[in-house]
Design an enzyme around this catalytic site. Sequence first.
Site, PDB file in Angstrom:
ATOM      1  N   ILE A  44       0.878  -1.179   0.000  1.00  0.00           N
ATOM      2  CA  ILE A  44       0.000   0.000   0.000  1.00  0.00           C
ATOM      3  C   ILE A  44       0.913   1.225   0.000  1.00  0.00           C
ATOM      4  CG2 ILE A  44      -1.919   1.150   1.169  1.00  0.00           C
ATOM      5  CD1 ILE A  44      -2.527  -1.755   0.218  1.00  0.00           C
ATOM      6  N   TYR A  49       6.920   8.494   0.047  1.00  0.00           N
ATOM      7  CA  TYR A  49       7.382   7.104  -0.079  1.00  0.00           C
ATOM      8  C   TYR A  49       7.640   6.387   1.262  1.00  0.00           C
ATOM      9  CZ  TYR A  49       8.026   7.565  -5.184  1.00  0.00           C
ATOM     10  OH  TYR A  49       7.841   7.713  -6.531  1.00  0.00           O
ATOM     11  N   CYS A  54       4.613  -2.501   2.994  1.00  0.00           N
ATOM     12  CA  CYS A  54       4.790  -3.605   2.047  1.00  0.00           C
ATOM     13  C   CYS A  54       3.756  -4.718   2.275  1.00  0.00           C
ATOM     14  CB  CYS A  54       6.184  -4.211   2.197  1.00  0.00           C
ATOM     15  SG  CYS A  54       7.524  -3.008   2.081  1.00  0.00           S
ATOM     16  N   GLU A  56       4.154  -7.964   2.824  1.00  0.00           N
ATOM     17  CA  GLU A  56       4.413  -8.893   3.922  1.00  0.00           C
ATOM     18  C   GLU A  56       3.907  -8.331   5.250  1.00  0.00           C
ATOM     19  OE1 GLU A  56       6.448  -7.724   1.649  1.00  0.00           O
ATOM     20  OE2 GLU A  56       8.132  -9.074   1.205  1.00  0.00           O
ATOM     21  N   CYS A  89      12.014  -6.693   1.725  1.00  0.00           N
ATOM     22  CA  CYS A  89      12.918  -5.595   2.075  1.00  0.00           C
ATOM     23  C   CYS A  89      13.369  -5.783   3.531  1.00  0.00           C
ATOM     24  CB  CYS A  89      12.229  -4.243   1.895  1.00  0.00           C
ATOM     25  SG  CYS A  89      11.147  -3.762   3.262  1.00  0.00           S
TER      26      CYS A  89
END
Lengths: 134, 134, 134, 134
Positions: A44, A49, A54, A56, A89
Amino acid sequence: MEFKQEWYEGAREAQQRAYAPYSQFKVGAYLITKDGKAYYGANIENAAYPSTICAERSALVAAMSDGYRPGDFKCITITVDADKPSSPCGTCRQVLKELCDDDMPVYLTHQTDQRMETTVNDLLPLGFSGKDLE
Amino acid sequence: MEFKQEWYEGAREAQQRAYAPYSQFKVGAYLITKDGKAYYGANIENAAYPSTICAERSALVAAMSDGYRPGDFKCITITVDADKPSSPCGTCRQVLKELCDDDMPVYLTHQTDQRMETTVNDLLPLGFSGKDLE
Amino acid sequence: MEFKQEWYEGAREAQQRAYAPYSQFKVGAYLITKDGKAYYGANIENAAYPSTICAERSALVAAMSDGYRPGDFKCITITVDADKPSSPCGTCRQVLKELCDDDMPVYLTHQTDQRMETTVNDLLPLGFSGKDLE
Amino acid sequence: MEFKQEWYEGAREAQQRAYAPYSQFKVGAYLITKDGKAYYGANIENAAYPSTICAERSALVAAMSDGYRPGDFKCITITVDADKPSSPCGTCRQVLKELCDDDMPVYLTHQTDQRMETTVNDLLPLGFSGKDLE
């Protein structure tokens, strides 16, 4: 643990729900609990930024907000549209470390039947955890 | 919009699911969609503090991962154990800005029947958004 | 406080140092301490978008890592390449709230001599702070 | 590369500048550029835990805001007050991955002359990077 095709399909389904107007890079995650429930997670994004969350982590906080606790998770499958799998990440690895067993399988998939299998611990060796704060 | 007591109760229920071993500060959020569905959100902390995800964002990414889109949300109610309401952190305001209508009500509650009402826009005046990136 | 042209020039200089390969949106910040030192800040992006750090926060953590403490800051000037000023994202507002006086001026600039002036408190009304955790 | 005692001392000095009123866990980082400049980094916490920035990232964004570019860094030394070294959190590993050479040494130290040496790549195996977005 034997990989189930439905986990891949769940991750692909989750990926459809991504909100990625800035990167156009859609990611899906499908989290399975030890007692058999499944949670979808999608990335989302945000115009700012750093405020992006993320796939996960979306799946993990959805499950935790539903009452699941650290250690209740069986595996997670992640998927992207690319010619090879992507891995989580660093921030997602940190959250996996906090909430999942060290040896919990993390399945990395993409558009084909290729698949990589790794674990929470392999993704964050020497991982920082609550023990470091004691 | 008239506040419903069940929204407060939903937020209190969500708060029970907080995972806050580091701050002991449990927060609950209860997000209502325009088509009447409800999502729980709890703060999910991490030994690495920056990897923590707040209650408001947990609820929002759970709903988005279930298929809801920006603008689909009716209101959110937040609660804490304190003698006055707390308001969302800056990051949560940024995510509310991205995903919710500017005039969406945000209800701030705590342990009593006291309640503050604000909006997404009031919480993030001059808000940074996708328009700034164009 | 009277705005100084050199603050604008400092922010423009900082902006040249932005690392923004993903958004191409370069932001510069110029932070002045009460004892007259200046710190540059640029947005430092990451392929994993949530790991991006904005210009305002880059300047603030550089100053803090040099030994400055909360309340030591006089003003901050922010600049972007656009036809109007951009304002800080929610996360940066939260960090400004933690480290700066509530009435500290925040100057929003862009490519022309137009300029907006706001304050930490105006950017984060009802701001969440350490008092909420007590 | 031979470890220099002054890198340890730099990290200890940086640690003194930590702003850690919430965790009381102070971390210091000392970043050396290939052309011989040094940057201090300290963890800068926030009442809103997710807005905290760690020592490693503080040092890196300070250097980048001063004009250094990805690949300009020689090594980083991290220190904590504990009976063993701590390693970087996942988010810091992600930022190291973006900005540093894969084989750049990361030295983990603490209160004694014990020291662990690792690398960016060892800390983030299968690391997510800009190549994944292409």
